[in-house]
Design an enzyme around this catalytic site. Structure first.
Site, PDB file in Angstrom:
ATOM      1  N   ALA A  10     -12.005-100.312 -19.296  1.00 26.54           N
ATOM      2  CA  ALA A  10     -10.562-100.458 -19.539  1.00 26.54           C
ATOM      3  C   ALA A  10      -9.908-101.515 -18.662  1.00 26.54           C
ATOM      4  O   ALA A  10      -8.850-102.038 -19.003  1.00 26.54           O
ATOM      5  CB  ALA A  10      -9.863 -99.115 -19.334  1.00 26.54           C
ATOM      6  N   GLY A  12     -11.161-104.414 -17.960  1.00 29.58           N
ATOM      7  CA  GLY A  12     -11.654-105.745 -18.319  1.00 29.58           C
ATOM      8  C   GLY A  12     -10.746-106.494 -19.285  1.00 29.58           C
ATOM      9  O   GLY A  12      -9.638-106.058 -19.613  1.00 29.58           O
ATOM     10  N   LEU A  63     -21.273 -96.457 -15.003  1.00 27.85           N
ATOM     11  CA  LEU A  63     -21.928 -96.651 -16.297  1.00 27.85           C
ATOM     12  C   LEU A  63     -23.410 -96.307 -16.266  1.00 27.85           C
ATOM     13  O   LEU A  63     -23.969 -95.816 -17.248  1.00 27.85           O
ATOM     14  CB  LEU A  63     -21.737 -98.115 -16.736  1.00 27.85           C
ATOM     15  CG  LEU A  63     -21.941 -98.446 -18.214  1.00 27.85           C
ATOM     16  CD1 LEU A  63     -20.987 -97.671 -19.086  1.00 27.85           C
ATOM     17  CD2 LEU A  63     -21.774 -99.944 -18.434  1.00 27.85           C
ATOM     18  N   TYR A 131     -26.445-112.206 -35.041  1.00 28.79           N
ATOM     19  CA  TYR A 131     -27.394-113.331 -35.050  1.00 28.79           C
ATOM     20  C   TYR A 131     -27.675-113.754 -33.609  1.00 28.79           C
ATOM     21  O   TYR A 131     -26.906-113.454 -32.698  1.00 28.79           O
ATOM     22  CB  TYR A 131     -26.827-114.517 -35.851  1.00 28.79           C
ATOM     23  CG  TYR A 131     -25.725-115.269 -35.147  1.00 28.79           C
ATOM     24  CD1 TYR A 131     -25.998-116.456 -34.463  1.00 28.79           C
ATOM     25  CD2 TYR A 131     -24.417-114.784 -35.144  1.00 28.79           C
ATOM     26  CE1 TYR A 131     -24.979-117.142 -33.798  1.00 28.79           C
ATOM     27  CE2 TYR A 131     -23.408-115.461 -34.485  1.00 28.79           C
ATOM     28  CZ  TYR A 131     -23.695-116.635 -33.810  1.00 28.79           C
ATOM     29  OH  TYR A 131     -22.696-117.306 -33.147  1.00 28.79           O
ATOM     30  N   TYR A 161     -28.593-112.103 -23.219  1.00 28.69           N
ATOM     31  CA  TYR A 161     -27.309-111.428 -23.419  1.00 28.69           C
ATOM     32  C   TYR A 161     -27.214-110.913 -24.852  1.00 28.69           C
ATOM     33  O   TYR A 161     -26.838-109.757 -25.099  1.00 28.69           O
ATOM     34  CB  TYR A 161     -26.125-112.352 -23.109  1.00 28.69           C
ATOM     35  CG  TYR A 161     -24.819-111.761 -23.578  1.00 28.69           C
ATOM     36  CD1 TYR A 161     -24.252-110.680 -22.906  1.00 28.69           C
ATOM     37  CD2 TYR A 161     -24.177-112.235 -24.724  1.00 28.69           C
ATOM     38  CE1 TYR A 161     -23.072-110.089 -23.358  1.00 28.69           C
ATOM     39  CE2 TYR A 161     -23.000-111.665 -25.177  1.00 28.69           C
ATOM     40  CZ  TYR A 161     -22.454-110.585 -24.496  1.00 28.69           C
ATOM     41  OH  TYR A 161     -21.303-109.997 -24.952  1.00 28.69           O
ATOM     42  N   LYS A 165     -26.942-106.968 -26.405  1.00 32.99           N
ATOM     43  CA  LYS A 165     -25.920-106.466 -27.332  1.00 32.99           C
ATOM     44  C   LYS A 165     -26.544-105.817 -28.566  1.00 32.99           C
ATOM     45  O   LYS A 165     -26.112-104.740 -28.984  1.00 32.99           O
ATOM     46  CB  LYS A 165     -24.979-107.595 -27.765  1.00 32.99           C
ATOM     47  CG  LYS A 165     -24.146-108.200 -26.643  1.00 32.99           C
ATOM     48  CD  LYS A 165     -23.378-107.181 -25.833  1.00 32.99           C
ATOM     49  CE  LYS A 165     -22.234-106.543 -26.587  1.00 32.99           C
ATOM     50  NZ  LYS A 165     -21.417-105.647 -25.712  1.00 32.99           N
TER      51      LYS A 165
END
Length: 344
Positions: A10, A12, A63, A131, A161, A165
């Site tokens: 929150a 960020g 986290l 992608y 990265y 995701k």
């Protein structure tokens, strides 16, 4: 009824706007921070809460710690899970990016299930889960990417990265199928731009624009195409996904796709002569030689520079009812703020 929503990440770039919009709609927003005593990290959210009828509740959670979010999720009606590492500066991709993204998702979704009250989870993923490289569109024989597509070309050693995701999103869908208490809706933003509420945001988009404004690409911009979207639209999409009972599946967010030179022209049009913007497009062979200065590998240059990109954002408009901010407004608001803060 004043609904309770837990928002991770929150403090960020995206999370702050999501929290603002929820507070303005009178939600009780629970945020989870590593240390409640470090109020500097979330003071801007406390300030926003004071001006609204919403309520802000602060919890401590990590986290990467199992069961850490159980208390914050207990009694909540919904969870918006935004927290995930977004950095291109790391030493160990598996340790610093991939594992935190997957384990963080597991921990938050597990807490939601244990709560017994959470009915909906909105997950922030990325087009990086759609992608991996721009060349993928050509190699897969596509004219555009849609929500049907998953990134199959990234790995821990190439585009880590992006791999983090898609791995985290797939884990979320797996966990979702193993329960019937809550419904999962996913948001897949492209490159996020626009003003920051925190004013101290260390987002990669801010660093990217700063490099353009400071003249780092003055002698040549790479022919590198991104989808771009306003941070306020991304935040609003999360709220729409939360409130629309019919919302389901994934949602690509992209106002427009353009290369770095085209982005620079938008800046130049609105800030004439103020910044040392790129003079021309840099030839691809040059980028192979100087790519290291910008932190990109020859493989990245080979698979991304010079290839077009098209992202289909129809679903976000039709299913969520999202109306996109004019891109000039996004750029002007972002650059003006950076100027005010002395960043450029």
């Amino acid at each position: 009824m004043n609904k309770i929503v837990l928002v991770t990440g929150a403090t960020g770039y995206i999370g702050s706007w999501v929290t603002k919009y929820l507070l303005e709609k009178n939600y009780t927003v629970r945020i989870a921070v590593r240390s409640k005593t470090n109020t500097k990290k979330y003071q801007h959210l406390l300030d926003i809460a004071e001006k609204t009828n919403g309520k802000l509740e602060v919890f401590e959670a990590d986290l990467l710690k199992e069961n850490s979010y159980d208390e914050a999720a207990s009694g909540a009606d919904a969870v918006i899970h935004i927290a995930s590492p977004f950095t291109l500066r790391f030493k160990d991709a598996q340790r610093d990016l991939i594992e935190p993204a997957i384990n963080g998702t597991r921990n938050v979704l597990s807490a939601a299930t244990k709560s017994g009250t959470v009915k909906r989870i909105v997950l922030t993923s990325s087009v990086a889960a759609i992608y991996g490289d721009n060349v993928d569109m050509r190699n897969q024989g596509l004219n555009e990417f849609t929500e049907e597509h998953f990134n199959t070309t990234s790995s821990a050693t190439h585009q880590p990265y992006s791999f983090s995701k898609v791995s985290a999103e797939k884990e979320a869908w797996k966990i979702s199928k193993e329960q019937n208490q809550w419904k999962l809706v996913v948001i897949n933003p492209s490159f996020v731009m626009g003003p920051s509420l925190a004013n101290t945001s260390d987002s990669e988009s801010l660093n990217f624009v700063k490099e353009i404004l400071k003249g780092k690409l003055f002698f040549g911009a790479p022919d590198l195409t991104f989808g771009f979207v306003d941070v306020r639209d991304v935040a609003l999409a999360h709220v729409l996904a939360l409130e629309n009972e019919n919302a389901e599946g994934r949602h690509i967010l992209s106002k427009s796709e353009m290369n770095v030179m085209e982005l620079s022209k938008v800046i130049g049009k609105n800030f004439k002569g103020k910044y040392r913007l790129p003079l021309m497009m840099a030839p691809k062979p040059i980028l192979y030689m100087v790519g290291g200065l910008f932190g990109v590998t020859p493989k990245f240059v080979k698979l991304n520079v010079g290839y077009p990109l098209k992202l289909n954002s129809t679903k976000s408009r039709e299913s969520l009812g999202l109306k996109y901010t004019d891109f000039d407004e996004t750029v002007v608001d972002m650059v003006n703020q950076m100027h005010e803060l002395g960043i450029v």
